[in-house]
Design an enzyme around this catalytic site. Structure first.
Site, PDB file in Angstrom:
ATOM      1  N   ARG A   1       0.820  -1.218   0.000  1.00 54.75           N
ATOM      2  CA  ARG A   1       0.000   0.000   0.000  1.00 54.75           C
ATOM      3  C   ARG A   1       0.851   1.265   0.000  1.00 54.75           C
ATOM      4  O   ARG A   1       0.386   2.330  -0.424  1.00 54.75           O
ATOM      5  CB  ARG A   1      -0.997  -0.016   1.172  1.00 54.75           C
ATOM      6  CG  ARG A   1      -2.147  -0.990   0.943  1.00 54.75           C
ATOM      7  CD  ARG A   1      -3.109  -1.002   2.112  1.00 54.75           C
ATOM      8  NE  ARG A   1      -2.489  -1.434   3.345  1.00 54.75           N
ATOM      9  CZ  ARG A   1      -2.299  -2.697   3.697  1.00 54.75           C
ATOM     10  NH1 ARG A   1      -2.697  -3.668   2.907  1.00 54.75           N
ATOM     11  NH2 ARG A   1      -1.720  -3.002   4.840  1.00 54.75           N
TER      12      ARG A   1
ATOM     13  N   GLU B   1       5.764  -9.674  15.856  1.00 51.34           N
ATOM     14  CA  GLU B   1       5.336 -10.119  17.181  1.00 51.34           C
ATOM     15  C   GLU B   1       5.568 -11.638  17.300  1.00 51.34           C
ATOM     16  O   GLU B   1       6.081 -12.131  18.284  1.00 51.34           O
ATOM     17  CB  GLU B   1       3.865  -9.763  17.390  1.00 51.34           C
ATOM     18  CG  GLU B   1       3.484  -9.726  18.846  1.00 51.34           C
ATOM     19  CD  GLU B   1       2.065  -9.252  19.035  1.00 51.34           C
ATOM     20  OE1 GLU B   1       1.475  -8.740  18.064  1.00 51.34           O
ATOM     21  OE2 GLU B   1       1.562  -9.404  20.164  1.00 51.34           O
TER      22      GLU B   1
HETATM   23  P1  AMP Z   1       4.328  -2.259  11.547  1.00 53.83           P
HETATM   24  O1  AMP Z   1       5.589  -2.915  11.055  1.00 53.83           O
HETATM   25  O2  AMP Z   1       3.728  -2.952  12.733  1.00 53.83           O
HETATM   26  O3  AMP Z   1       4.488  -0.771  11.757  1.00 53.83           O
HETATM   27  O4  AMP Z   1       3.241  -2.479  10.423  1.00 53.83           O
HETATM   28  C1  AMP Z   1       3.245  -1.678   9.341  1.00 53.83           C
HETATM   29  C2  AMP Z   1       2.786  -2.378   8.095  1.00 53.83           C
HETATM   30  O5  AMP Z   1       1.691  -3.246   8.302  1.00 53.83           O
HETATM   31  C3  AMP Z   1       2.322  -1.338   7.111  1.00 53.83           C
HETATM   32  O6  AMP Z   1       2.817  -1.710   5.848  1.00 53.83           O
HETATM   33  C4  AMP Z   1       0.819  -1.368   7.195  1.00 53.83           C
HETATM   34  O7  AMP Z   1       0.274  -1.334   5.910  1.00 53.83           O
HETATM   35  C5  AMP Z   1       0.471  -2.677   7.866  1.00 53.83           C
HETATM   36  N1  AMP Z   1      -0.384  -2.548   9.055  1.00 53.83           N
HETATM   37  C6  AMP Z   1      -0.042  -2.876  10.319  1.00 53.83           C
HETATM   38  N2  AMP Z   1      -1.060  -2.704  11.156  1.00 53.83           N
HETATM   39  C7  AMP Z   1      -2.075  -2.219  10.423  1.00 53.83           C
HETATM   40  C8  AMP Z   1      -3.425  -1.815  10.733  1.00 53.83           C
HETATM   41  N3  AMP Z   1      -3.930  -1.889  11.971  1.00 53.83           N
HETATM   42  N4  AMP Z   1      -4.190  -1.359   9.731  1.00 53.83           N
HETATM   43  C9  AMP Z   1      -3.688  -1.275   8.473  1.00 53.83           C
HETATM   44  N5  AMP Z   1      -2.448  -1.644   8.123  1.00 53.83           N
HETATM   45  C10 AMP Z   1      -1.638  -2.112   9.084  1.00 53.83           C
END
Ligand code: AMP
Length: 183
Positions: free
Chosen positions: A68, A105
């Site tokens: 995205r 996680e």
């Molecule tokens: P993180 O590594 O946990 O910051 O996750 C970021 C990636 O996962 C991004 O590429 C987001 O598109 C996706 N992502 C993680 N959590 C969500 C959420 N609650 N809603 C939408 N996309 C998420």
């Protein structure tokens, strides 16, 4: 319609992004940005909002994070008159790649980028849709730096502040158009 036009970009995003509970797994509230993409006024406003923030930063390459992140990174590259670099999940890029593994996680994941994507010292803006725990974005920062890129900032459409992603991005400026306050 008139009311929508008077709202701030942040408020328009807050009203448009929708929560999908328990997607893709129980306990996750997924922030669905597709209604933003459907909106012919809001989508360009998002790109303008990011372009306003970084238009004078001397960005040379925009690195978008699969998948995205690509949707926002490519039009932003056009708006700023710079290049676009895809940062992808393993095995997707055809040429020689550099790879960084990072902790989820449960388990690990990895990101890859073409080894010739950046010239040494090139000024890079990293873009993704949502900042959650920050693991993905901090891995992307490490990857760009390993290839000699100068990471100017990391930019998001939306940030889930409660997940404290900024704590993993302490050495780089972080910009989000919309912040959901943390618990
Ligand atoms: P993180 O590594 O946990 O910051 O996750 C970021 C990636 O996962 C991004 O590429 C987001 O598109 C996706 N992502 C993680 N959590 C969500 C959420 N609650 N809603 C939408 N996309 C998420």
């Amino acid at each position: 319609m008139t009311e929508q036009l008077e709202l701030s970009l942040e408020e328009r995003l807050r009203r448009t992004i929708r929560d999908i509970p328990d997607f893709p797994q129980p306990g996750i509230v997924f922030k669905d940005i597709t209604p933003v993409l459907n909106d012919a006024q809001l989508l360009p406003a998002v790109i303008r909002g990011l372009a306003d923030e970084f238009g004078r930063a001397g960005v040379e390459q925009i690195a978008g994070i699969e998948s995205r992140g690509f949707i926002f990174a490519a039009p932003l590259a056009l708006a700023l008159g710079c290049g676009f670099v895809p940062i992808r999940k393993p095995g997707k890029l055809p040429f020689r790649t550099a790879r960084v593994d990072y902790q989820l996680e449960y388990g690990t994941d990895a990101l890859e980028v073409h080894v010739d994507a950046f010239r040494p010292g090139q000024r890079v803006l990293i873009v993704d849709d949502v900042l959650a725990t920050g693991g993905t974005a901090s891995a992307a920062v490490r990857l760009v730096r390993r290839l000699g890129g100068d990471v100017l900032a990391v930019a998001f459409v939306a940030e889930l502040a409660g997940l404290r992603g900024r704590d993993k991005l302490l050495d780089v400026p972080v910009h989000s158009l919309l912040t959901y306050p943390g618990a």
